[in-house]
Design an enzyme around this catalytic site. Structure first.
Site, PDB file in Angstrom:
ATOM      1  N   ARG A   1     -20.050 -39.990  37.953  1.00 65.61           N
ATOM      2  CA  ARG A   1     -20.698 -38.812  37.654  1.00 65.61           C
ATOM      3  C   ARG A   1     -21.012 -38.205  39.271  1.00 65.61           C
ATOM      4  O   ARG A   1     -22.000 -37.524  39.428  1.00 65.61           O
ATOM      5  CB  ARG A   1     -22.184 -38.875  36.779  1.00 65.61           C
ATOM      6  CG  ARG A   1     -21.769 -39.325  35.339  1.00 65.61           C
ATOM      7  CD  ARG A   1     -20.819 -38.247  34.752  1.00 65.61           C
ATOM      8  NE  ARG A   1     -20.796 -38.776  33.506  1.00 65.61           N
ATOM      9  CZ  ARG A   1     -19.616 -39.362  33.096  1.00 65.61           C
ATOM     10  NH1 ARG A   1     -18.621 -39.793  34.016  1.00 65.61           N
ATOM     11  NH2 ARG A   1     -19.391 -40.096  31.862  1.00 65.61           N
TER      12      ARG A   1
ATOM     13  N   SER B   1     -25.786 -34.881  27.920  1.00 71.03           N
ATOM     14  CA  SER B   1     -26.295 -36.453  28.161  1.00 71.03           C
ATOM     15  C   SER B   1     -27.215 -36.437  29.130  1.00 71.03           C
ATOM     16  O   SER B   1     -26.894 -35.799  30.349  1.00 71.03           O
ATOM     17  CB  SER B   1     -24.953 -37.082  28.546  1.00 71.03           C
ATOM     18  OG  SER B   1     -25.521 -38.690  28.648  1.00 71.03           O
TER      19      SER B   1
ATOM     20  N   GLU C   1     -28.927 -37.946  34.410  1.00 70.87           N
ATOM     21  CA  GLU C   1     -27.387 -37.189  34.914  1.00 70.87           C
ATOM     22  C   GLU C   1     -27.618 -35.811  34.911  1.00 70.87           C
ATOM     23  O   GLU C   1     -26.774 -35.121  35.821  1.00 70.87           O
ATOM     24  CB  GLU C   1     -26.488 -37.699  33.699  1.00 70.87           C
ATOM     25  CG  GLU C   1     -25.115 -37.112  33.816  1.00 70.87           C
ATOM     26  CD  GLU C   1     -24.312 -37.540  32.784  1.00 70.87           C
ATOM     27  OE1 GLU C   1     -23.591 -36.764  32.185  1.00 70.87           O
ATOM     28  OE2 GLU C   1     -24.370 -38.781  32.429  1.00 70.87           O
TER      29      GLU C   1
END
EC number: 1.3.1.98
Length: 300
Positions: A171, A221, A291
């Site tokens: 990420r 998420s 995230e």
């Protein structure tokens, strides 16, 4: 300054004090001083150079999927790429502008019987955001298919960056450090069988529908996957499914998601994230790392 802006940026769609919750997946977020919708690279470059000349902060919001905009909104220029959304195919290469919808881009790949992009068929968001975050699912990620990207520098110049310069990680891409902005990206795929690709995308989308709370606004998420663990599992084991602050709660369908079920605010999201991190740390000893990006001013 407003008169100078109207003259210098004449013809560009600019909205003053525009509430960002109208555009975010979470349905939260205060107003942007100036929300802009450039139609092409020329307009984008004009906006950035004007902002730099007058020392006005600017940022690109993408299509606001995996982020939370705080209730105080965002100062300066907020640039949305909704109209920079073309997708073209040349052999086994797909080139998509940053504002192109990632899911729709995978459908273009399917239509042309190109395989390698199936993993992204259910990831909400834009192509630019996907490259910026190195989005991924089901064991694959953008780093596996990207060949190069056209980016806008903080000075308003345009340059090409190759995939091997991206310093992709989980990420993460170098763009998060340089603050450069994706304008378009090229992806290298492989020839495949249309029906096989279609069936795989159908299978992955079915899994997503079963597991993810698509019926409510969310930021996707929330947490990165901790090494050796799954964030959702840790949250569930800490008995936090359904835990709620204000109008935002930990999804009862997938603990890795937080959903806006009752006119929640960005502060509700931030407080819930902090509480989940705290309680999971107490229960399992693991520190969850967000995230989701959180941007903007806290105070209204």
């Amino acid at each position: 300054m407003l008169n100078q802006m109207k003259e210098a940026l004449k013809g560009i769609d600019i909205r003053i004090d525009e509430p960002l919750k109208k555009y975010t997946y979470t349905k939260v977020g205060g107003a942007a001083d100036f929300l802009t919708f450039p139609r092409n690279r020329y307009e984008l470059s004009r906006i950035v150079k004007f902002a730099n000349e007058f020392q006005i902060p600017w940022m690109v919001l993408g299509n606001a999927s995996n982020l939370i905009v705080r209730d105080g909104g965002i100062r300066g220029f907020v640039i949305m790429f909704d109209r920079l959304n073309s997708v073209t195919v040349d052999g086994y290469i797909i080139e998509a502008e940053a504002g192109a919808n990632l899911i729709e881009t995978t459908k273009v790949a399917q239509y042309h019987s190109l395989t390698g992009f199936e993993f992204a068929c259910g990831i909400p968001g834009s192509v630019g955001g996907a490259v910026f975050m190195n989005a991924g699912a089901y064991g694959s990620e953008i780093a596996h298919v990207l060949t190069s990207a056209l980016v806008l520098t903080r000075d308003g110049e345009i340059r090409t960056i190759e995939a091997n310069e991206m310093r992709f990680g989980y990420r993460h891409s170098i763009l998060q450090d340089t603050k450069e902005v994706v304008i378009s990206a090229k992806f290298s795929l492989n020839p495949g069988d249309y029906d096989v690709i279609r069936q795989e995308m159908k299978r992955l989308n079915h899994l997503r529908e079963l597991k993810q709370p698509l019926e409510y606004p969310s930021c996707g998420s929330v947490f990165k996957r901790p090494h050796g663990y799954f964030a959702g599992q840790l949250i569930m084991e800490a008995d936090l499914m359904g835990y709620r602050i204000g109008g935002v709660e930990v999804s009862r369908k997938h603990a890795g998601f937080m959903v806006n079920i009752a006119e929640g605010t960005a502060k509700n999201y931030e407080d819930l994230i902090a509480e989940v991190i705290h309680k999971v740390k107490i229960h399992s000893g693991v520190t969850l790392e967000p995230e989701v990006r959180i941007i903007g001013d806290k105070e209204i």
